[in-house]
Design a protein around this motif. Sequence first.
Motif, short mmCIF file in Angstrom:
data_model
loop_
_atom_site.label_atom_id
_atom_site.label_comp_id
_atom_site.label_asym_id
_atom_site.label_seq_id
_atom_site.Cartn_x
_atom_site.Cartn_y
_atom_site.Cartn_z
N GLU A 272 0.83 -1.21 0.00
CA GLU A 272 0.00 0.00 0.00
C GLU A 272 0.86 1.26 0.00
O GLU A 272 0.56 2.24 -0.68
CB GLU A 272 -0.92 0.00 1.21
CG GLU A 272 -1.83 1.24 1.30
CD GLU A 272 -2.64 1.27 2.57
OE1 GLU A 272 -3.33 2.28 2.80
OE2 GLU A 272 -2.58 0.29 3.35
N MET A 273 1.96 1.23 0.76
CA MET A 273 2.87 2.36 0.82
C MET A 273 3.48 2.65 -0.55
O MET A 273 3.53 3.79 -1.01
CB MET A 273 3.96 2.09 1.86
CG MET A 273 5.06 3.13 1.94
SD MET A 273 6.50 2.76 0.87
CE MET A 273 7.24 1.38 1.76
N VAL A 274 3.94 1.61 -1.23
CA VAL A 274 4.57 1.80 -2.53
C VAL A 274 3.56 2.32 -3.54
O VAL A 274 3.86 3.22 -4.34
CB VAL A 274 5.22 0.49 -3.02
CG1 VAL A 274 5.95 0.72 -4.34
CG2 VAL A 274 6.20 -0.04 -1.99
N ARG A 275 2.36 1.79 -3.51
CA ARG A 275 1.32 2.27 -4.43
C ARG A 275 0.97 3.73 -4.16
O ARG A 275 0.69 4.50 -5.09
CB ARG A 275 0.06 1.40 -4.29
CG ARG A 275 0.23 -0.01 -4.84
CD ARG A 275 -0.99 -0.86 -4.51
NE ARG A 275 -0.91 -2.19 -5.08
CZ ARG A 275 -1.72 -3.19 -4.76
NH1 ARG A 275 -2.68 -3.00 -3.86
NH2 ARG A 275 -1.58 -4.38 -5.33
N TYR A 276 0.96 4.11 -2.89
CA TYR A 276 0.68 5.50 -2.52
C TYR A 276 1.69 6.44 -3.16
O TYR A 276 1.32 7.46 -3.77
CB TYR A 276 0.72 5.62 -1.00
CG TYR A 276 0.50 7.02 -0.45
CD1 TYR A 276 -0.77 7.58 -0.41
CD2 TYR A 276 1.57 7.77 0.03
CE1 TYR A 276 -0.97 8.85 0.10
CE2 TYR A 276 1.38 9.04 0.55
CZ TYR A 276 0.10 9.57 0.58
OH TYR A 276 -0.09 10.83 1.08
N PHE A 277 2.97 6.09 -3.07
CA PHE A 277 3.99 6.94 -3.68
C PHE A 277 3.94 6.90 -5.20
O PHE A 277 4.19 7.90 -5.86
CB PHE A 277 5.38 6.55 -3.17
CG PHE A 277 5.58 6.83 -1.70
CD1 PHE A 277 5.19 8.04 -1.15
CD2 PHE A 277 6.12 5.88 -0.86
CE1 PHE A 277 5.35 8.31 0.20
CE2 PHE A 277 6.29 6.14 0.49
CZ PHE A 277 5.90 7.36 1.03
N ARG A 278 3.59 5.74 -5.75
CA ARG A 278 3.44 5.66 -7.21
C ARG A 278 2.40 6.66 -7.69
O ARG A 278 2.63 7.40 -8.67
CB ARG A 278 3.01 4.24 -7.61
CG ARG A 278 2.75 4.09 -9.12
CD ARG A 278 2.09 2.77 -9.44
NE ARG A 278 0.77 2.65 -8.79
CZ ARG A 278 0.11 1.51 -8.68
NH1 ARG A 278 0.62 0.38 -9.15
NH2 ARG A 278 -1.08 1.48 -8.10
N ASP A 279 1.26 6.70 -7.01
CA ASP A 279 0.20 7.62 -7.44
C ASP A 279 0.63 9.07 -7.31
O ASP A 279 0.32 9.89 -8.18
CB ASP A 279 -1.07 7.36 -6.61
CG ASP A 279 -1.67 5.99 -6.86
OD1 ASP A 279 -1.30 5.35 -7.86
OD2 ASP A 279 -2.50 5.55 -6.04
N LEU A 280 1.34 9.41 -6.24
CA LEU A 280 1.78 10.79 -6.05
C LEU A 280 2.83 11.18 -7.10
O LEU A 280 2.83 12.33 -7.58
CB LEU A 280 2.36 11.00 -4.65
CG LEU A 280 1.38 10.95 -3.48
CD1 LEU A 280 2.11 11.29 -2.18
CD2 LEU A 280 0.22 11.91 -3.68
N ILE A 281 3.71 10.25 -7.44
CA ILE A 281 4.71 10.54 -8.48
C ILE A 281 4.02 10.74 -9.83
O ILE A 281 4.36 11.64 -10.60
CB ILE A 281 5.76 9.41 -8.54
CG1 ILE A 281 6.60 9.39 -7.26
CG2 ILE A 281 6.67 9.59 -9.75
CD1 ILE A 281 7.50 8.19 -7.13
N GLU A 282 3.03 9.90 -10.12
CA GLU A 282 2.33 10.01 -11.41
C GLU A 282 1.60 11.34 -11.55
O GLU A 282 1.54 11.92 -12.63
CB GLU A 282 1.33 8.86 -11.56
CG GLU A 282 1.97 7.54 -11.93
CD GLU A 282 0.95 6.46 -12.25
OE1 GLU A 282 -0.24 6.65 -11.89
OE2 GLU A 282 1.32 5.44 -12.85
#
Length: 323
Positions: A272-282
């Motif tokens: 969940e943490m990695v996906r959270y940062f993925r979305d913010l980077i995108e």
Amino acid sequence: MKAAVHSRYGPPDVVRVAEVDKPSIEDQDVLVKVHATTVNRTDCAYRAARPFFMRALTGLARPRRAVLGTEYAGVVEAVGSGVTSFAVGDRVFGYNEGAFGSHAEYLSVPQGGAIATMPTGVTFEEAAPGTEGAHYALAFIRKAGIRAGQDVLVHGATGAIGSAAVQLLKHRGATVTAVCDTAHLELLKGLGADRVVDRTAQDFTRDEQSYDAVFDAVGKSTFGRCRRLLKPGGVYLSSELGPWCQNLLLPLVTPLFRGRKVKFPFPVQDQEMVRYFRDLIETGEFRPVIDRRYPLEQIVDAYRYVETGRKTGNVVITVVPPN
């Protein structure tokens, strides 16, 4: 495969690049061909076993894990028979503290671990530093319960943790004061800081403004020095244990006085943490700051640079040169 290995604790020179066996995978594992990784404070601490009690986790006499490396970005090379979340050819990134292994050409990780598909529109070198400093920063923010409109000061705002904290705090709607040296004033403004304090021109602990939270992202202050900066009920957090491990003890004591508090976050590393940062980077709301890039063969030089304490953001290791 090539990997940066160490068989004893010590300075950067204990690390060398050598040929080792490629990791195998079990039914639930993903084999990643690593294109980029990082050297960060976490890697340095495990390599040197500092503080000493870390050896309880890493091996008392010698390291249990020869290959370090927490962050990575790369391409799925193979998957176990039970893997359904990822497929060969997927571009992925993630965080692997504890098991480590990303300072190598290949890395095996469980499909349910802290791994996700990469953000679109970024390179491997841009995605690799998207988790380590950021997940510590996120733990600070969540532990302090930061809400929109609150005032937060970030000391050490140009490091991997601090530069991520500034951006994540702005995403939450906080008003951010960032502390840095003269050379990085414009960088912090570009990351969204509402106010920047030049630490070479003034002592930030003498600031006249008060804050709902003070984050020391480099662990070079104390609650005693920063207490006057906090509003009633304000929170102090540090990325380090502090003198005599006080940042572990004060969270037990300060709540008894119903005033300004010390909190010490323990970050969570999960998918969940990695996906959270993925979305913010995108969406462009978080951009990992990159200072220098080194090829894997020069990883010892990267360690030396990180340990100068002068890095800005992240130091990236290129394992597969970009086309």
